[in-house]
Design a protein around this motif. Structure first.
Motif, PDB file in Angstrom:
ATOM      1  N   ALA A  65      33.642  35.625  37.277  1.00  0.00           N
ATOM      2  CA  ALA A  65      32.664  36.353  37.637  1.00  0.00           C
ATOM      3  C   ALA A  65      31.375  36.698  36.602  1.00  0.00           C
ATOM      4  O   ALA A  65      30.381  37.451  37.669  1.00  0.00           O
ATOM      5  N   VAL A  66      31.257  36.476  35.534  1.00  0.00           N
ATOM      6  CA  VAL A  66      30.530  36.849  34.976  1.00  0.00           C
ATOM      7  C   VAL A  66      29.220  36.303  35.280  1.00  0.00           C
ATOM      8  O   VAL A  66      27.991  36.846  35.560  1.00  0.00           O
ATOM      9  N   PRO A  67      29.074  35.260  35.330  1.00  0.00           N
ATOM     10  CA  PRO A  67      27.612  34.418  35.771  1.00  0.00           C
ATOM     11  C   PRO A  67      27.179  34.574  36.389  1.00  0.00           C
ATOM     12  O   PRO A  67      26.203  35.486  36.850  1.00  0.00           O
ATOM     13  N   PHE A  68      28.384  35.349  37.829  1.00  0.00           N
ATOM     14  CA  PHE A  68      27.645  35.572  39.687  1.00  0.00           C
ATOM     15  C   PHE A  68      27.627  37.498  39.190  1.00  0.00           C
ATOM     16  O   PHE A  68      26.350  37.359  39.336  1.00  0.00           O
ATOM     17  N   LEU A 111      27.946  40.088  43.682  1.00  0.00           N
ATOM     18  CA  LEU A 111      27.982  39.074  43.528  1.00  0.00           C
ATOM     19  C   LEU A 111      28.917  38.431  42.527  1.00  0.00           C
ATOM     20  O   LEU A 111      30.077  37.869  42.363  1.00  0.00           O
ATOM     21  N   GLY A 112      29.325  39.339  41.345  1.00  0.00           N
ATOM     22  CA  GLY A 112      30.589  39.602  40.321  1.00  0.00           C
ATOM     23  C   GLY A 112      31.653  39.444  41.081  1.00  0.00           C
ATOM     24  O   GLY A 112      32.339  38.141  40.231  1.00  0.00           O
ATOM     25  N   GLY A 113      31.626  39.772  42.224  1.00  0.00           N
ATOM     26  CA  GLY A 113      32.963  40.731  42.721  1.00  0.00           C
ATOM     27  C   GLY A 113      33.430  39.110  43.401  1.00  0.00           C
ATOM     28  O   GLY A 113      33.967  38.762  43.513  1.00  0.00           O
ATOM     29  N   ILE A 114      32.773  38.498  44.205  1.00  0.00           N
ATOM     30  CA  ILE A 114      32.499  37.280  45.085  1.00  0.00           C
ATOM     31  C   ILE A 114      32.329  35.937  44.177  1.00  0.00           C
ATOM     32  O   ILE A 114      33.285  34.771  44.042  1.00  0.00           O
ATOM     33  N   GLY A 115      31.916  35.824  43.033  1.00  0.00           N
ATOM     34  CA  GLY A 115      32.587  35.022  41.536  1.00  0.00           C
ATOM     35  C   GLY A 115      33.985  35.834  41.139  1.00  0.00           C
ATOM     36  O   GLY A 115      34.766  33.943  41.211  1.00  0.00           O
ATOM     37  N   ALA A 116      34.841  36.560  41.042  1.00  0.00           N
ATOM     38  CA  ALA A 116      36.392  36.924  40.379  1.00  0.00           C
ATOM     39  C   ALA A 116      37.146  36.326  41.855  1.00  0.00           C
ATOM     40  O   ALA A 116      38.249  35.624  41.889  1.00  0.00           O
ATOM     41  N   TRP A 117      36.450  36.793  43.167  1.00  0.00           N
ATOM     42  CA  TRP A 117      37.636  36.250  44.008  1.00  0.00           C
ATOM     43  C   TRP A 117      37.548  34.905  44.561  1.00  0.00           C
ATOM     44  O   TRP A 117      38.618  34.111  44.684  1.00  0.00           O
ATOM     45  N   ILE A 118      36.294  33.787  44.173  1.00  0.00           N
ATOM     46  CA  ILE A 118      36.875  31.961  43.503  1.00  0.00           C
ATOM     47  C   ILE A 118      37.296  32.392  42.905  1.00  0.00           C
ATOM     48  O   ILE A 118      38.495  31.148  43.203  1.00  0.00           O
ATOM     49  N   GLY A 119      37.623  32.323  41.320  1.00  0.00           N
ATOM     50  CA  GLY A 119      38.658  32.416  40.965  1.00  0.00           C
ATOM     51  C   GLY A 119      40.127  32.973  40.997  1.00  0.00           C
ATOM     52  O   GLY A 119      40.814  31.955  40.563  1.00  0.00           O
ATOM     53  N   CYS A 120      40.273  33.846  41.790  1.00  0.00           N
ATOM     54  CA  CYS A 120      41.362  34.321  41.789  1.00  0.00           C
ATOM     55  C   CYS A 120      41.992  33.378  43.206  1.00  0.00           C
ATOM     56  O   CYS A 120      43.415  33.386  42.896  1.00  0.00           O
ATOM     57  N   ARG A 121      41.379  32.870  44.236  1.00  0.00           N
ATOM     58  CA  ARG A 121      41.099  32.224  44.694  1.00  0.00           C
ATOM     59  C   ARG A 121      42.051  30.959  44.231  1.00  0.00           C
ATOM     60  O   ARG A 121      43.135  30.509  45.042  1.00  0.00           O
ATOM     61  N   GLY A 124      45.344  31.337  43.088  1.00  0.00           N
ATOM     62  CA  GLY A 124      46.619  32.206  43.953  1.00  0.00           C
ATOM     63  C   GLY A 124      46.868  33.516  43.916  1.00  0.00           C
ATOM     64  O   GLY A 124      47.728  33.719  43.905  1.00  0.00           O
ATOM     65  N   ILE A 125      46.014  34.038  42.863  1.00  0.00           N
ATOM     66  CA  ILE A 125      46.270  35.908  43.070  1.00  0.00           C
ATOM     67  C   ILE A 125      45.786  36.683  43.879  1.00  0.00           C
ATOM     68  O   ILE A 125      44.492  35.830  44.160  1.00  0.00           O
ATOM     69  N   PRO A 126      45.841  38.235  43.944  1.00  0.00           N
ATOM     70  CA  PRO A 126      45.106  38.971  44.719  1.00  0.00           C
ATOM     71  C   PRO A 126      43.661  39.018  43.819  1.00  0.00           C
ATOM     72  O   PRO A 126      44.179  40.537  42.910  1.00  0.00           O
ATOM     73  N   VAL A 127      42.926  39.317  44.351  1.00  0.00           N
ATOM     74  CA  VAL A 127      41.294  39.867  43.883  1.00  0.00           C
ATOM     75  C   VAL A 127      42.360  41.516  44.369  1.00  0.00           C
ATOM     76  O   VAL A 127      41.125  42.224  42.760  1.00  0.00           O
ATOM     77  N   SER A 128      42.126  41.966  44.807  1.00  0.00           N
ATOM     78  CA  SER A 128      42.208  43.857  44.859  1.00  0.00           C
ATOM     79  C   SER A 128      42.761  44.070  43.037  1.00  0.00           C
ATOM     80  O   SER A 128      43.349  44.815  42.796  1.00  0.00           O
ATOM     81  N   ALA A 129      44.009  43.233  42.980  1.00  0.00           N
ATOM     82  CA  ALA A 129      45.344  43.769  41.991  1.00  0.00           C
ATOM     83  C   ALA A 129      44.553  43.539  40.823  1.00  0.00           C
ATOM     84  O   ALA A 129      44.371  44.483  39.998  1.00  0.00           O
TER      85      ALA A 129
END
Length: 367
Positions: A65-68, A111-121, A124-129
């Motif tokens: 998330a941080v670099p993104f 873009l940080g949210g996109i990076g976090a989504w990749i990491g969460c995927r 295997g955890i929900p990015v919303s939580a």
């Protein structure tokens, strides 16, 4: 003669925002950005664990998330102030100089949210939580980052006569040339302005407190707390943008950040009211690796060389005893002993076979 305004407008800017240790430049802006990131990760991870997640998850996601977010923040800043970089007399290479300031929060969050989504995927955890857990920490990090703007003498508002007006000093470099960013103050006050960066920082802290109280009282989840953070920030940013007069790209005479604040505010509110109510089950916050490890542990599969091999060894010992009894016994007692030993051997062999069958069945059932 000194006027009343001169006496009241006494909040000074720092004399400089850059210090040199040999060839290395220590920039206050960068240091406060880093400090904010650390605070967001540490606090966010504690909140994530309190919700039922695993310790260290937020740091793992931050690697994405941080670099993104930094790239997104810089891209937004450059695109919305593109004449300064690509217009007449612009300096295109300055677009890469992040250390000089200029990060757009909208691009950073997107873009940080996109990076976090990749990491969460990947975990295997929900990015919303995760967003709900880190929302207060992110906003507090933004407040800390605004202190860096103070050292850079940037993001201030129009001239004012209020008692808390901020003095903007003229800064010069070692050659005596004007350098407002990396120079040192010569003591000359250029003007007194609204410290809008301070207004925004104070507003952010207030929204942080609100988020924590709402989360404790109503225990909301599914990304709704993150949406509340976005809406609260946008509301304050909308007002702050109306007070600024520094150069910014405009649409129909209105600063682009004002448009963005309004649009994102209503989008965040819509999500807050339409998203699923309640909070996620703590079990849903565990990573797929954690779930797989627990499942393997509960399967209780016997390791090779344990129960089955032990049973077979016991059977061999019993067979040996039976053979000795038969060879030595010619009377009834010896015969009975041999038959008894033989029976024990049969029972041990049967137990060994059953144990082997159980292991085979367990292996078939193992997911």
């Amino acid at each position: 003669m000194t006027s009343t305004v001169d006496l009241l407008a006494y909040i000074p800017s720092p004399p400089q925002g850059v210090w040199y240790v040999g060839p290395v430049a220590l920039r206050a802006y960068a240091l406060f950005i880093i400090l904010g990131i650390i605070v967001a990760i540490v606090w966010g991870d504690r909140r994530w664990v309190a919700r039922g997640g695993e310790k260290g998850t937020v740091l793992d996601i931050a690697i994405w998330a941080v670099p993104f977010g930094l790239i997104g923040g810089r891209l937004y800043h450059v695109l919305t102030d593109w004449p300064a970089y690509f217009g007449e007399n612009g300096q295109p290479l300055d677009a890469l100089k992040v250390w000089q300031g200029g990060l757009g929060i909208w691009g950073a969050v997107f873009l940080g949210g996109i990076g976090a989504w990749i990491g969460c995927r990947r975990r295997g955890i929900p990015v919303s939580a995760l967003g709900d857990a880190i929302a207060p920490g992110i906003l507090l990090a933004q407040a800390i980052g605004r202190i860096g703007n103070y050292f850079n003498q940037e993001l201030y508002g129009r001239e004012t006569t209020v008692p808390w007006g901020l003095e903007i000093f003229e800064r010069v470099n070692s050659s005596g040339q004007l350098d407002q960013l990396a120079g040192v103050s010569n003591g000359e006050v250029i003007r007194v302005v609204h410290p809008t960066f301070l207004y925004e920082a104070v507003w952010n802290v207030l929204i942080v407190i609100l988020l924590v109280l709402v989360d404790r009282r109503f225990k909301i989840g599914h990304g709704r707390l993150f949406a509340l953070y976005v809406a609260g920030y946008c509301l304050g940013r909308f007002v702050v943008e109306l007070m600024r007069d520094d150069f910014a790209y405009e649409i129909a005479g209105i600063r682009v950040n004002t448009f963005t604040s309004g649009i994102v505010f209503f989008a965040a509110l819509a999500y807050f009211f339409l998203a699923k109510k309640g909070r996620e089950d703590p079990a849903d916050l565990k990573s797929k690796n954690y779930v797989a490890a627990v499942a393997a542990g509960e399967a209780g599969v016997a390791a090779p060389g344990t129960d089955t091999d032990s049973a077979k060894a016991d059977a061999k010992v019993t067979d040996a005893k039976a053979s000795e009894a038969k060879a030595a016994g010619s009377d009834a007692a010896g015969s009975d002993a041999a038959e008894s030993a033989s029976g024990e051997a049969s029972a041990s062999t049967a137990a060994s076979d059953e144990s082997s069958d159980a292991v085979k069945l367990s292996k078939k059932d193992k997911p």
